[in-house]
Write a protein that holds these residues in place. Structure first.
Motif, PDB file in Angstrom:
ATOM      1  N   GLN A  85      24.151  64.622  51.664  1.00 17.03           N
ATOM      2  CA  GLN A  85      25.290  63.795  51.505  1.00 17.03           C
ATOM      3  C   GLN A  85      25.796  63.320  52.803  1.00 17.03           C
ATOM      4  O   GLN A  85      26.199  62.262  53.411  1.00 17.03           O
ATOM      5  N   HIS A  86      26.131  64.557  53.737  1.00 15.51           N
ATOM      6  CA  HIS A  86      26.687  64.447  55.046  1.00 15.51           C
ATOM      7  C   HIS A  86      25.643  63.806  55.972  1.00 15.51           C
ATOM      8  O   HIS A  86      26.063  62.893  56.723  1.00 15.51           O
ATOM      9  N   ILE A  87      24.396  64.090  55.834  1.00 18.15           N
ATOM     10  CA  ILE A  87      23.493  63.579  56.817  1.00 18.15           C
ATOM     11  C   ILE A  87      23.443  62.083  56.738  1.00 18.15           C
ATOM     12  O   ILE A  87      23.394  61.387  57.736  1.00 18.15           O
ATOM     13  N   VAL A  88      23.297  61.656  55.316  1.00 21.69           N
ATOM     14  CA  VAL A  88      23.338  60.233  54.991  1.00 21.69           C
ATOM     15  C   VAL A  88      24.515  59.325  55.446  1.00 21.69           C
ATOM     16  O   VAL A  88      24.256  58.483  56.146  1.00 21.69           O
ATOM     17  N   GLU A  89      25.686  59.935  55.132  1.00 19.65           N
ATOM     18  CA  GLU A  89      26.963  59.278  55.802  1.00 19.65           C
ATOM     19  C   GLU A  89      26.922  59.103  57.077  1.00 19.65           C
ATOM     20  O   GLU A  89      27.738  58.218  57.779  1.00 19.65           O
ATOM     21  N   ASN A  90      26.461  59.966  57.903  1.00 16.46           N
ATOM     22  CA  ASN A  90      26.606  60.080  59.375  1.00 16.46           C
ATOM     23  C   ASN A  90      25.315  59.811  60.174  1.00 16.46           C
ATOM     24  O   ASN A  90      24.900  60.122  61.480  1.00 16.46           O
ATOM     25  N   PHE A  91      24.341  59.200  59.352  1.00 14.24           N
ATOM     26  CA  PHE A  91      22.983  58.952  60.146  1.00 14.24           C
ATOM     27  C   PHE A  91      22.983  58.308  61.304  1.00 14.24           C
ATOM     28  O   PHE A  91      22.234  58.163  62.055  1.00 14.24           O
ATOM     29  N   GLN A  92      23.742  57.158  61.188  1.00 15.49           N
ATOM     30  CA  GLN A  92      23.899  56.167  62.359  1.00 15.49           C
ATOM     31  C   GLN A  92      24.307  56.897  63.480  1.00 15.49           C
ATOM     32  O   GLN A  92      23.808  56.496  64.594  1.00 15.49           O
ATOM     33  N   ASN A 110      15.704  57.913  50.658  1.00 14.90           N
ATOM     34  CA  ASN A 110      16.081  57.544  49.359  1.00 14.90           C
ATOM     35  C   ASN A 110      17.644  56.977  49.162  1.00 14.90           C
ATOM     36  O   ASN A 110      18.016  55.986  48.518  1.00 14.90           O
ATOM     37  N   HIS A 111      18.567  57.520  50.022  1.00 16.94           N
ATOM     38  CA  HIS A 111      19.863  57.142  50.000  1.00 16.94           C
ATOM     39  C   HIS A 111      20.371  56.487  51.324  1.00 16.94           C
ATOM     40  O   HIS A 111      21.426  56.078  51.424  1.00 16.94           O
ATOM     41  N   LEU A 112      19.457  56.273  52.271  1.00 18.39           N
ATOM     42  CA  LEU A 112      19.893  55.423  53.400  1.00 18.39           C
ATOM     43  C   LEU A 112      20.070  53.868  53.261  1.00 18.39           C
ATOM     44  O   LEU A 112      19.347  53.471  52.414  1.00 18.39           O
ATOM     45  N   SER A 113      20.870  53.291  54.050  1.00 13.67           N
ATOM     46  CA  SER A 113      21.312  52.049  53.743  1.00 13.67           C
ATOM     47  C   SER A 113      20.352  51.196  54.553  1.00 13.67           C
ATOM     48  O   SER A 113      19.981  51.587  55.712  1.00 13.67           O
ATOM     49  N   PRO A 114      19.832  49.936  53.812  1.00 15.05           N
ATOM     50  CA  PRO A 114      18.930  49.073  54.607  1.00 15.05           C
ATOM     51  C   PRO A 114      19.480  48.475  55.735  1.00 15.05           C
ATOM     52  O   PRO A 114      18.891  47.732  56.479  1.00 15.05           O
ATOM     53  N   ASP A 115      20.893  48.512  55.975  1.00 13.09           N
ATOM     54  CA  ASP A 115      21.596  47.929  56.901  1.00 13.09           C
ATOM     55  C   ASP A 115      21.939  48.593  58.149  1.00 13.09           C
ATOM     56  O   ASP A 115      22.507  48.256  59.244  1.00 13.09           O
TER      57      ASP A 115
END
Length: 501
Positions: A85-92, A110-115
Motif C-alpha cells: 500500500q505504501h509503494i502504491v501511494e508513493n509510486f510517482q 493491480n492497484h496503480l492508477s492509470p493517471d
C-alpha cells in the motif's frame, strides 16, 4: 457411592465454617481497634449445578454478529500488505517494482492508477493489464488487434496520434510531441493521422472581385499556412513501419474554408524528405489530400530505391498521367508489392506506362486503379502485360469505362495466366458478348478465385456459369491446402532425394 457424594458436601461445609470463623475473627480485631459500622452478612444462594459441561454449553451459546459483513478477527493487516500500500501511494515519487517478488509486483500493478505520468510508467511497466486499463479509461472503443495485439503499443500510438491531430503550428510548443519520443520510440510502429490543423490566421480583408457559384476561387487565393512537419518526429521513431496521413480538418462546422484542406508544397517537400529518411517504412498512405501530379512526382522521387517500402496508397487525390508515369518508374526501382491509385484522374497514357512496367515487374502482387478513366486503350495495355507477368495476383479495374475489347483480351489472359486470383471489372460496360468471352476464358482457368462483374451488363447466364467455375477453383484450392503433397507435381515429387527406379 454415598461416601463419594457426602465427602464433597462435608468439605464444602468445612470451608464455609472456616470462612465464617475467619470473618468473625477479623471482625473482632476490627472492633478492638475502633467502632466499625455493622455490615449484614449476605450468603448467596447455592447455584444448581448441571454437571461439568455446563460452562462449555454457556460458551457455545454466546454469539457475536458483526454489522460489517467484511469484519474478521484479522484486524491488523499483514506487513507485506502495508508495504504494498505504501509503494502504491508513493509510486510517482519512488517507483519500486523490479525489486519486488513476482506476486508482489502483480499486486502493485493491480492497484496503480492509470493517471500516473508517462515519464514514470513508460519504460518501467510492461504489464499488459495495466496498459489495458489506461486505454479503456481514455478511449471507449479499442481495437487492440490493429496494433499487433499489444495494449501498450495501442496506448502510445493513439496518444501520439492525438497530439499530432491537435497540434497548431506557431501556437503549440513542438516540445509537447518531441519530449514524448524517449518514452514511445520503442513501441510506435504505425501512425494514422487523419487531421492536420493549419496555423491560426488573422481575418483577411473582404475580396472585392466577383465570386463564382461555389466561392472556392476566392478562398483558394487566400494565403495558406504549412502544417506540422513530421521530420523530427519520424526520425526519432526507430521502429516506424506504417504512415497513414490525411491533410484536412475534421468537424470544422461553420468555420469551413477550402484552404483548410490544402497540402502545400512546403508540406510536400518536408514529407518527401521524411519518408526518404525513414528506412524502416513499409507502408505509406497519403489519401484525400488533393495531391496533384507535381506533388506526386516529388513524393515518388523520394521513394525510388527505398530499402523497405512495400505498399504505396495515393487514392482519392488528383493524380493524372504524369503521376502514374512516376509510379510506373517506381515499380522498376523499388520492392513495391501493393500499388493503389484509386479515384484519381489516370487515363490511357498513364495506364500504358503502368502496363509497360508491369510486364517486366517481379514484385508487385496488387494493382488498384478503380474509379479512373483508362478506357479500353489502357485496359488492353494492361491485359497484354498480364500475359507475361508472373507475380500479380489482384487486379482492380472497376469504374474505368472498359468494354468488350478489354474483355476479349482478358479472356486470353485467363487461359495463360496462372498467378491471378482476383479480378474486379465491376461498373464497366463489358456487355453480353464480352461476358461470353470471359466465360470462355474461365473454362480453361484453374487459379482465379474471385471475379467481380457486378453492374457490367453481363448476361445473368454468363455470370452464373463464371460463378460456378470460380466455386470449382476455390474447392480445388482448398483441397490443395489440405493435402499439399497429393497435388505436388511429378518433378517435385521425385526430387534429388527421391529418384525413381
Amino acid at each position: 457411592m454415598q461416601e463419594t457424594l457426602v465427602t464433597p458436601t462435608l468439605s464444602v461445609l468445612s470451608r464455609s465454617s472456616i470462612t465464617m470463623q475467619d470473618r468473625s475473627s477479623t471482625a473482632g480485631q476490627a472492633s478492638s481497634t475502633g467502632p466499625q459500622p455493622s455490615r449484614p452478612s449476605v450468603i448467596p444462594p447455592p447455584s444448581k449445578s448441571k454437571g461439568w459441561k455446563s460452562g462449555a454449553n454457556v460458551r457455545r451459546m454466546r454469539r457475536i454478529i458483526a454489522e460489517d459483513p467484511e469484519w474478521s478477527l484479522a484486524i491488523v493487516p499483514l506487513l507485506t500488505e502495508l508495504c504494498i500500500q505504501h509503494i502504491v501511494e508513493n509510486f510517482q515519487n519512488n517507483p519500486i517494482l523490479k525489486q519486488l517478488l513476482p506476486e508482489h509486483q502483480q499486486k502493485v500493478l493491480n492497484h496503480l492508477s492509470p493517471d500516473l505520468p508517462l515519464t514514470v510508467t513508460a519504460n518501467l511497466i510492461d504489464d499488459e493489464n495495466y496498459w489495458r486499463r489506461c486505454c479503456m479509461q481514455r478511449w471507449p472503443v479499442c481495437h487492440v488487434a490493429r496494433h499487433g495485439g499489444s495494449w501498450k503499443r495501442l496506448f502510445f500510438e493513439r496518444h501520439l496520434e492525438n497530439l499530432i491531430k491537435h497540434f497548431i503550428p506557431s501556437t503549440t510548443d513542438p516540445a509537447v510531441i518531441l519530449d514524448l519520443l524517449p518514452f514511445c520510440k520503442n513501441y510506435v510502429r504505425r501512425l494514422r493521422v487523419d487531421q492536420f490543423l493549419p496555423p491560426v490566421q488573422l481575418p483577411l480583408q473582404p475580396w472585392n472581385g466577383e465570386l463564382s457559384d461555389s466561392g472556392s476561387e476566392a478562398e483558394m487565393e487566400q494565403p495558406t499556412g504549412d502544417h506540422y512537419q513530421l521530420r523530427d518526429l519520424v526520425a526519432g521513431l526507430s521502429h516506424l513501419e506504417e504512415l497513414d496521413l490525411v491533410y484536412g480538418v475534421k468537424d470544422c462546422g461553420m468555420n469551413f474554408e477550402w484552404n483548410l484542406f490544402l497540402f502545400t508544397y512546403q508540406d510536400c517537400h518536408s514529407l518527401a524528405a521524411t519518408i526518404k529518411a525513414c528506412h524502416t517504412l513499409k507502408t505509406f498512405r497519403l489519401t484525400r489530400s488533393k495531391v496533384d501530379d507535381d506533388k506526386a512526382r516529388i513524393l515518388i522521387r523520394s521513394l525510388l530505391d527505398h530499402p523497405a517500402l512495400e505498399e504505396l496508397d495515393l487514392s482519392h487525390n488528383l493524380i493524372g498521367d504524369r503521376g502514374a508515369r512516376a509510379a510506373a518508374k517506381l515499380l522498376s526501382h523499388s520492392h513495391l508489392r501493393v500499388l493503389t491509385l484509386a479515384n484519381n484522374q489516370v487515363r490511357a497514357p498513364g495506364a500504358q506506362s503502368l502496363a509497360h512496367a508491369l510486364a517486366h515487374n517481379t514484385n508487385l502482387i496488387s494493382l488498384n486503379l478503380r474509379l479512373n478513366c483508362i478506357e479500353d486503350e489502357g485496359g488492353q495495355a494492361l491485359a497484354h502485360a498480364l500475359q507475361t507477368n508472373k507475380c500479380l495476383t489482384t487486379l482492380h479495374l472497376g469504374g474505368n469505362e472498359l468494354s468488350e475489347p478489354t474483355a476479349t483480351l482478358l479472356s486470353q489472359v485467363l487461359t495463360v495466366n496462372t498467378t491471378l486470383t482476383s479480378i474486379n471489372l465491376s461498373c464497366n460496360h463489358i456487355g453480353l458478348d464480352g461476358g461470353k468471352q470471359l466465360l470462355e476464358g474461365m473454362s480453361d482457368n484453374k487459379t482465379l478465385l474471385e471475379f467481380d462483374l457486378r453492374l457490367s451488363d453481363v448476361a445473368q447466364e454468363s455470370e452464373y456459369l463464371i460463378g460456378q467455375a470460380l466455386c470449382a477453383n476455390r474447392e480445388a484450392a482448398r483441397q490443395r491446402a489440405l493435402n499439399p503433397s497429393h497435388f505436388m507435381s511429378p518433378i517435385t515429387a521425385k526430387g534429388p532425394e527421391n529418384p525413381v527406379g
